[in-house]
Scaffold this motif. Sequence first.
Motif, PDB file in Angstrom:
ATOM      1  N   TRP A 168       0.837  -1.206   0.000  1.00 13.05           N
ATOM      2  CA  TRP A 168       0.000   0.000   0.000  1.00 13.05           C
ATOM      3  C   TRP A 168       0.868   1.252   0.000  1.00 13.05           C
ATOM      4  O   TRP A 168       0.599   2.231  -0.723  1.00 13.05           O
ATOM      5  N   THR A 169       1.920   1.241   0.819  1.00 10.34           N
ATOM      6  CA  THR A 169       2.812   2.400   0.915  1.00 10.34           C
ATOM      7  C   THR A 169       3.500   2.673  -0.423  1.00 10.34           C
ATOM      8  O   THR A 169       3.563   3.823  -0.885  1.00 10.34           O
ATOM      9  N   VAL A 170       3.990   1.611  -1.061  1.00 16.58           N
ATOM     10  CA  VAL A 170       4.656   1.755  -2.357  1.00 16.58           C
ATOM     11  C   VAL A 170       3.678   2.266  -3.408  1.00 16.58           C
ATOM     12  O   VAL A 170       4.002   3.146  -4.220  1.00 16.58           O
ATOM     13  N   THR A 171       2.459   1.744  -3.389  1.00 18.73           N
ATOM     14  CA  THR A 171       1.447   2.142  -4.373  1.00 18.73           C
ATOM     15  C   THR A 171       1.097   3.623  -4.243  1.00 18.73           C
ATOM     16  O   THR A 171       1.011   4.351  -5.239  1.00 18.73           O
ATOM     17  N   LEU A 172       0.878   4.089  -3.004  1.00 19.06           N
ATOM     18  CA  LEU A 172       0.551   5.504  -2.808  1.00 19.06           C
ATOM     19  C   LEU A 172       1.718   6.408  -3.198  1.00 19.06           C
ATOM     20  O   LEU A 172       1.517   7.481  -3.767  1.00 19.06           O
ATOM     21  N   THR A 173       2.923   5.967  -2.871  1.00 18.40           N
ATOM     22  CA  THR A 173       4.094   6.764  -3.246  1.00 18.40           C
ATOM     23  C   THR A 173       4.195   6.894  -4.760  1.00 18.40           C
ATOM     24  O   THR A 173       4.476   7.980  -5.290  1.00 18.40           O
ATOM     25  N   ALA A 174       3.942   5.781  -5.460  1.00 14.16           N
ATOM     26  CA  ALA A 174       3.948   5.830  -6.924  1.00 14.16           C
ATOM     27  C   ALA A 174       2.835   6.739  -7.434  1.00 14.16           C
ATOM     28  O   ALA A 174       3.007   7.480  -8.415  1.00 14.16           O
ATOM     29  N   GLY A 175       1.666   6.702  -6.759  1.00 13.32           N
ATOM     30  CA  GLY A 175       0.547   7.544  -7.163  1.00 13.32           C
ATOM     31  C   GLY A 175       0.854   9.022  -7.070  1.00 13.32           C
ATOM     32  O   GLY A 175       0.321   9.828  -7.849  1.00 13.32           O
ATOM     33  N   TYR A 176       1.714   9.396  -6.139  1.00 11.51           N
ATOM     34  CA  TYR A 176       2.100  10.803  -5.982  1.00 11.51           C
ATOM     35  C   TYR A 176       2.764  11.344  -7.249  1.00 11.51           C
ATOM     36  O   TYR A 176       2.620  12.524  -7.579  1.00 11.51           O
ATOM     37  N   PHE A 177       3.483  10.458  -7.968  1.00  6.25           N
ATOM     38  CA  PHE A 177       4.261  10.892  -9.126  1.00  6.25           C
ATOM     39  C   PHE A 177       3.533  10.686 -10.455  1.00  6.25           C
ATOM     40  O   PHE A 177       4.117  10.897 -11.517  1.00  6.25           O
ATOM     41  N   LEU A 178       2.247  10.283 -10.419  1.00  6.42           N
ATOM     42  CA  LEU A 178       1.527  10.046 -11.670  1.00  6.42           C
ATOM     43  C   LEU A 178       1.428  11.333 -12.490  1.00  6.42           C
ATOM     44  O   LEU A 178       1.095  12.397 -11.952  1.00  6.42           O
ATOM     45  N   PRO A 179       1.672  11.263 -13.803  1.00  2.24           N
ATOM     46  CA  PRO A 179       1.512  12.454 -14.644  1.00  2.24           C
ATOM     47  C   PRO A 179       0.036  12.753 -14.882  1.00  2.24           C
ATOM     48  O   PRO A 179      -0.801  11.846 -14.957  1.00  2.24           O
ATOM     49  N   ALA A 180      -0.296  14.024 -14.991  1.00  2.78           N
ATOM     50  CA  ALA A 180      -1.678  14.421 -15.270  1.00  2.78           C
ATOM     51  C   ALA A 180      -2.049  14.059 -16.702  1.00  2.78           C
ATOM     52  O   ALA A 180      -1.194  14.026 -17.597  1.00  2.78           O
ATOM     53  N   GLY A 181      -3.349  13.766 -16.910  1.00  4.34           N
ATOM     54  CA  GLY A 181      -3.851  13.487 -18.248  1.00  4.34           C
ATOM     55  C   GLY A 181      -3.343  12.204 -18.855  1.00  4.34           C
ATOM     56  O   GLY A 181      -3.311  12.079 -20.086  1.00  4.34           O
ATOM     57  N   ALA A 182      -2.940  11.229 -18.023  1.00  2.00           N
ATOM     58  CA  ALA A 182      -2.404   9.951 -18.524  1.00  2.00           C
ATOM     59  C   ALA A 182      -3.221   8.799 -17.939  1.00  2.00           C
ATOM     60  O   ALA A 182      -2.864   8.250 -16.892  1.00  2.00           O
TER      61      ALA A 182
END
Length: 448
Positions: free
Chosen positions: A329-343
């Motif tokens: 869960w921690t890794v997933t949320l951390t990755a979610g922080y860096f998601l590009p907009a409109g992708a």
Amino acid sequence: MGTETVRTGVSDEITELRREQRGWYFYDWACSVYSTSVLTVFLGPYLTSVADHAADADGYVHPLGVPVRAGSFFAYSVSLSVILAVVLMPLVGSAADRTGRKKQLLGAAAYTGAAATTGMFFLDGDRYLLGGLLLIVANAAQSVGLMLYNSYLPQISPPEERDAVSARGWAFGYVAGSLVLIVNLVLYSAHDSFGLSETEAVRICLAAAGLWWGAFALIPLRRLRDRGRRAAEGTAPGLRQLMATARDIRRHPLTLSFLLAYLVYNDGVQTVISQASVYGSEELGLGQSTLIGAVLLVQVLAVAGALTMGRLARTYGAKRTILGSLVAWTVTLTAGYFLPAGAPVWFFVLAAGIGLVLGGSQALSRSLFSHLVPPGKEAEYFAAYEMSDRGMSWLGPLLFGITYQLTGSYRSAIISLVAFFVIGFALLARVPVRRAIDEAGNPVPQKI
């Protein structure tokens, strides 16, 4: 001859237990459609539109003379349903253990919820008060029913099978939720082709969830058995019994320690589920079709995640597997922080990560807690468990909202939720589950 008779009796008992387990799975199959199609997808926007239609020039409705913004009516109704559920669950739980009539109470909760959900077909025009009342009744009934349903787990499965049985129950629920959501989305998206208005399509989707709930609830109600009443001298119904249950839980501090850990990390789980669509729409600029597709992807992959984590628990034990899921869960949320907009593709990747850990972490938490419940007090203790699940999940949304208010960034808000998984991990790691199981008076499985 005597040995053969014993073997036959044992075989018959195992056969009956398997029959009960299969019936038990179907309650999740029955009621999960309400969570997915009604509460998560259709009812919020639709009830808000009905309230908007009934609002005055300033955008307010006036239930019982109280001015309420139309856009807040759905959220307030959900909050009232949680308050009602928190009051009812311990009272119904103590009554179930005291009288031994758990199945009758489960049936009452199931058909109250199913009837209220089916009644949502009549929610049109400006009937926002009807919608709020039906939502409060259905949501509270689902919470009470799930509490009673969960309390059967230690009765229908031996300790070494409990993780797998719990995981299959979650998987059944996610499969049903996915199937019905697909059908509902087809009906909703192509309502013109079926000669329906958009409003009529939504009302049919809502009512269909109630009919599904009521129809499939018949299977567990036919197959589950009541085990008789608990010897309970000195107990009393109502608030006195509720206080007695609270005192009893305090006599099992290790069980209480697990509940505290579960309260923390499950608050994070529930907040991610409720706020992921807000993050996707407001921060990443994604459309409604993308968000609905992501919800469906989570449902589908949660089936595989629940079953896979159930198998992992056989090898590594439930506690270690849950701890691993909190890292995920921690890794997933951390990755979610860096998601590009409109992708949208990367948002679907995030949804896949959530789906794979969602079902398993919840299923194994349920099965692990079932080992920590003193025999004969299953419904009372699972009432406390459901209260942790349903009634206390407000800290996460509060932190999410405050973080956004202070920073103006949904990225900061979503990453703030990592705290729940880190703290939950630390609290759970400190619980000596083998000693907790032994002190609860239950046999300790080889892998836990």
